[in-house]
Write a protein that holds these residues in place. Structure first.
Motif, PDB file in Angstrom:
ATOM      1  N   ALA A   3       4.124  -0.754 -42.843  1.00 50.04           N
ATOM      2  CA  ALA A   3       3.974  -0.690 -41.388  1.00 50.04           C
ATOM      3  C   ALA A   3       3.502   0.712 -41.021  1.00 50.04           C
ATOM      4  CB  ALA A   3       5.302  -0.982 -40.703  1.00 50.04           C
ATOM      5  N   GLN A   5       3.977   3.611 -38.472  1.00 51.67           N
ATOM      6  CA  GLN A   5       4.995   4.022 -37.508  1.00 51.67           C
ATOM      7  C   GLN A   5       4.839   5.500 -37.190  1.00 51.67           C
ATOM      8  OE1 GLN A   5       8.517   2.892 -39.751  1.00 51.67           O
ATOM      9  NE2 GLN A   5       8.859   4.998 -40.392  1.00 51.67           N
ATOM     10  N   ASP A   7       7.489   9.020 -35.777  1.00 52.53           N
ATOM     11  CA  ASP A   7       8.839   9.461 -35.445  1.00 52.53           C
ATOM     12  C   ASP A   7       8.846  10.673 -34.523  1.00 52.53           C
ATOM     13  OD1 ASP A   7       8.048  11.383 -37.275  1.00 52.53           O
ATOM     14  OD2 ASP A   7       9.354  10.627 -38.855  1.00 52.53           O
ATOM     15  N   ARG A  20       9.022  -0.959 -44.855  1.00 55.24           N
ATOM     16  CA  ARG A  20      10.098  -1.471 -43.998  1.00 55.24           C
ATOM     17  C   ARG A  20      10.480  -2.856 -44.493  1.00 55.24           C
ATOM     18  NH1 ARG A  20      10.171   1.307 -38.621  1.00 55.24           N
ATOM     19  NH2 ARG A  20      11.324  -0.483 -37.873  1.00 55.24           N
ATOM     20  N   ARG A  47       2.261   6.584 -27.682  1.00 57.42           N
ATOM     21  CA  ARG A  47       2.305   7.508 -28.813  1.00 57.42           C
ATOM     22  C   ARG A  47       2.296   8.961 -28.349  1.00 57.42           C
ATOM     23  NH1 ARG A  47      -2.747   7.424 -30.601  1.00 57.42           N
ATOM     24  NH2 ARG A  47      -2.975   9.480 -29.705  1.00 57.42           N
ATOM     25  N   PRO A  61      12.395   5.865 -35.646  1.00 57.26           N
ATOM     26  CA  PRO A  61      10.963   5.672 -35.802  1.00 57.26           C
ATOM     27  C   PRO A  61      10.561   4.346 -35.174  1.00 57.26           C
ATOM     28  CG  PRO A  61      12.029   5.151 -37.859  1.00 57.26           C
ATOM     29  CD  PRO A  61      13.106   5.630 -36.913  1.00 57.26           C
ATOM     30  N   VAL A  62       9.339   4.263 -34.687  1.00 50.39           N
ATOM     31  CA  VAL A  62       8.897   3.066 -33.985  1.00 50.39           C
ATOM     32  C   VAL A  62       7.587   2.558 -34.574  1.00 50.39           C
ATOM     33  CG1 VAL A  62       7.630   4.316 -32.180  1.00 50.39           C
ATOM     34  CG2 VAL A  62       8.534   2.059 -31.702  1.00 50.39           C
ATOM     35  N   VAL A  63       7.472   1.233 -34.594  1.00 48.42           N
ATOM     36  CA  VAL A  63       6.235   0.540 -34.926  1.00 48.42           C
ATOM     37  C   VAL A  63       5.768  -0.081 -33.614  1.00 48.42           C
ATOM     38  CG1 VAL A  63       5.164  -1.301 -36.267  1.00 48.42           C
ATOM     39  CG2 VAL A  63       7.020   0.053 -37.271  1.00 48.42           C
ATOM     40  N   TYR A  94       6.614  -4.171 -29.645  1.00 47.99           N
ATOM     41  CA  TYR A  94       6.955  -3.429 -30.855  1.00 47.99           C
ATOM     42  C   TYR A  94       6.693  -4.279 -32.087  1.00 47.99           C
ATOM     43  CZ  TYR A  94       9.335  -0.505 -27.489  1.00 47.99           C
ATOM     44  OH  TYR A  94       9.614   0.299 -26.411  1.00 47.99           O
TER      45      TYR A  94
END
Length: 171
Positions: A3, A5, A7, A20, A47, A61-63, A94
């Motif tokens: 993925a 992502q 942070d 992930r 972002r 952390p994000v996707v 997300y």
């Protein structure tokens, strides 16, 4: 699964590939193996931490999400009419920048086999918004709509956006 992502907020270089776990669909959800995902203006703003809707602030952390096209690989409980192997599109806030994503089944739309995945990625969000706008206008036979702008649209690089034009309600 892999993925993309981030942070911390910043320029595109804050994005990185990470491993992930494959997400499992819960009740009313499906998992999609991603063929294509759109990157819209909203995701670039998120972002960079300049997105104007505070309820969409990610937890690191994000996707990030977006319009996604792919094939269903798993169906959660309480989902009817969708099966593994179905080619679909969906919008999600997300998880779309990944090899697989879980989405609410209610957001899924069918994607014809003959459509290129990158072009089909506009169907779930942008395409439905455009269709909704046209339906809201309740065009009658012979009426015209002027399309004067196209922005934040994931055009394939090989395709040139159309010049402003009008469209007429079907006869």
């Amino acid at each position: 699964m892999r993925a993309v992502q981030f942070d911390r907020y910043g320029a595109p270089d804050v994005l990185y590939v990470a491993e992930r776990p494959v997400p499992e669909p819960g009740p009313g959800q499906v998992r999609i193996a991603v063929e294509a995902v759109s990157v819209g203006h909203a995701q670039t703003q998120m972002r960079r931490e300049v997105f104007p809707a505070p309820m969409w602030k990610p937890v690191f952390p994000v996707v990030l999400g977006g319009d996604v096209v792919g094939r269903i690989t798993a169906v959660g409980p309480d989902v009817a009419g969708l099966s593994p192997g179905d080619r679909v599109g969906a919008f999600t806030l997300y998880g779309a920048y990944a090899e697989q994503v879980v989405v609410d089944a209610a957001t899924v739309v069918p994607v014809p086999e003959e459509l290129d995945a990158a072009e089909a990625a506009v169907l779930p969000g942008t395409g439905l918004i455009a269709l909704g706008i046209l339906r809201t206008g309740r065009l009658s036979k012979g009426e015209t709509v002027l399309v004067h702008a196209a922005a934040s649209y994931p055009y394939p690089r090989s395709w040139t956006p159309p010049r402003p034009r009008s469209c007429r309600a079907p006869d």
